[in-house]
Design a protein around this motif. Structure first.
Motif, PDB file in Angstrom:
ATOM      1  N   UNK A  46       1.042  -0.944   0.107  1.00  0.00           N
ATOM      2  CA  UNK A  46       0.023   0.660  -0.025  1.00  0.00           C
ATOM      3  C   UNK A  46       0.518   1.188  -0.237  1.00  0.00           C
ATOM      4  N   UNK A  47       0.703   2.228  -0.365  1.00  0.00           N
ATOM      5  CA  UNK A  47       1.501   3.562  -0.158  1.00  0.00           C
ATOM      6  C   UNK A  47       0.382   4.403   0.506  1.00  0.00           C
ATOM      7  N   UNK A  48       1.554   5.575   1.113  1.00  0.00           N
ATOM      8  CA  UNK A  48       1.001   6.631   1.990  1.00  0.00           C
ATOM      9  C   UNK A  48       1.528   7.295   1.643  1.00  0.00           C
ATOM     10  N   UNK A  49       1.213   9.065   2.481  1.00  0.00           N
ATOM     11  CA  UNK A  49       1.187  10.213   2.224  1.00  0.00           C
ATOM     12  C   UNK A  49       2.768  10.469   1.942  1.00  0.00           C
ATOM     13  N   UNK A  50       3.485  11.258   2.490  1.00  0.00           N
ATOM     14  CA  UNK A  50       4.813  12.363   2.331  1.00  0.00           C
ATOM     15  C   UNK A  50       4.546  12.665   3.399  1.00  0.00           C
ATOM     16  N   UNK A  51       5.287  12.803   4.585  1.00  0.00           N
ATOM     17  CA  UNK A  51       5.431  13.843   5.861  1.00  0.00           C
ATOM     18  C   UNK A  51       4.825  14.839   5.923  1.00  0.00           C
ATOM     19  N   UNK A  52       4.751  15.902   6.532  1.00  0.00           N
ATOM     20  CA  UNK A  52       4.503  17.309   6.080  1.00  0.00           C
ATOM     21  C   UNK A  52       5.755  17.992   5.931  1.00  0.00           C
ATOM     22  N   UNK A  53       6.771  17.844   6.597  1.00  0.00           N
ATOM     23  CA  UNK A  53       8.244  18.490   6.641  1.00  0.00           C
ATOM     24  C   UNK A  53       8.929  17.888   5.563  1.00  0.00           C
ATOM     25  N   UNK A  54       7.987  16.958   5.103  1.00  0.00           N
ATOM     26  CA  UNK A  54       9.433  16.985   3.895  1.00  0.00           C
ATOM     27  C   UNK A  54       8.384  17.199   2.550  1.00  0.00           C
ATOM     28  N   UNK A  55       7.478  17.046   2.579  1.00  0.00           N
ATOM     29  CA  UNK A  55       6.166  17.520   1.659  1.00  0.00           C
ATOM     30  C   UNK A  55       6.524  18.782   1.201  1.00  0.00           C
ATOM     31  N   UNK A  56       7.677  19.905   1.672  1.00  0.00           N
ATOM     32  CA  UNK A  56       7.020  21.655   1.017  1.00  0.00           C
ATOM     33  C   UNK A  56       9.093  21.098  -0.097  1.00  0.00           C
ATOM     34  N   UNK A  57       9.846  20.173   0.652  1.00  0.00           N
ATOM     35  CA  UNK A  57      10.818  20.059  -0.320  1.00  0.00           C
ATOM     36  C   UNK A  57      10.961  19.213  -0.938  1.00  0.00           C
ATOM     37  N   UNK A  58       9.714  18.067  -0.912  1.00  0.00           N
ATOM     38  CA  UNK A  58       9.400  17.561  -2.380  1.00  0.00           C
ATOM     39  C   UNK A  58       9.107  17.957  -3.501  1.00  0.00           C
ATOM     40  N   UNK A  59       8.448  19.350  -3.120  1.00  0.00           N
ATOM     41  CA  UNK A  59       6.828  19.787  -4.030  1.00  0.00           C
ATOM     42  C   UNK A  59       7.925  20.471  -5.173  1.00  0.00           C
ATOM     43  N   UNK A  60       8.971  21.304  -3.730  1.00  0.00           N
ATOM     44  CA  UNK A  60      10.169  21.757  -4.458  1.00  0.00           C
ATOM     45  C   UNK A  60      10.995  20.720  -6.097  1.00  0.00           C
ATOM     46  N   UNK A  61      10.923  20.063  -5.831  1.00  0.00           N
ATOM     47  CA  UNK A  61      11.736  18.879  -6.498  1.00  0.00           C
ATOM     48  C   UNK A  61      11.026  18.694  -7.816  1.00  0.00           C
ATOM     49  N   UNK A  62       9.624  18.481  -7.288  1.00  0.00           N
ATOM     50  CA  UNK A  62       8.709  18.192  -8.597  1.00  0.00           C
ATOM     51  C   UNK A  62       8.193  19.617  -9.446  1.00  0.00           C
ATOM     52  N   UNK A  63       9.047  20.541  -8.934  1.00  0.00           N
ATOM     53  CA  UNK A  63       9.029  21.971 -10.068  1.00  0.00           C
ATOM     54  C   UNK A  63       7.468  22.373  -9.590  1.00  0.00           C
ATOM     55  N   UNK A  64       7.084  22.345  -8.226  1.00  0.00           N
ATOM     56  CA  UNK A  64       5.843  22.829  -8.278  1.00  0.00           C
ATOM     57  C   UNK A  64       6.620  24.256  -7.561  1.00  0.00           C
TER      58      UNK A  64
END
Length: 64
Positions: A46-64
Motif C-alpha cells: 500500500x502507498x502512503x503520503x509524504x510527511x508534512x515536514x518533507x512535503x515542501x522539499x518534495x514539491x520543490x523537486x517536482x517543480x511546483x
C-alpha cells in the motif's frame, strides 16, 4: 526568471493527489522478502503520503 526543472528521480517516485497531498510507495518492499512476514509484505504494498515536514522539499523537486 527561469522555471524550476523537475527532478526526474523525484518525478518517478511521487504523485500529487487531487487535494494536493503527495503520495509515495513504502520502502523495503523490493527484495529479501523471504525474511519478512506476510502481514508486513502486505502492508508494504500500500502507498502512503509524504510527511508534512518533507512535503515542501518534495514539491520543490517536482517543480511546483
Amino acid at each position: 526568471m527561469p522555471k524550476i526543472k523537475t527532478n526526474r528521480a523525484a518525478h518517478k517516485r511521487f504523485r500529487v493527489t487531487g487535494t494536493g497531498k503527495i503520495k509515495r510507495t513504502k520502502a523495503y518492499g523490493s527484495h529479501i522478502l523471504t525474511s519478512k512476514t506476510s502481514k508486513r509484505k502486505r502492508g508494504l504494498r500500500k502507498g502512503t503520503t509524504v510527511a508534512g515536514s518533507d512535503a515542501k522539499r518534495v514539491r520543490r523537486m517536482l517543480g511546483m
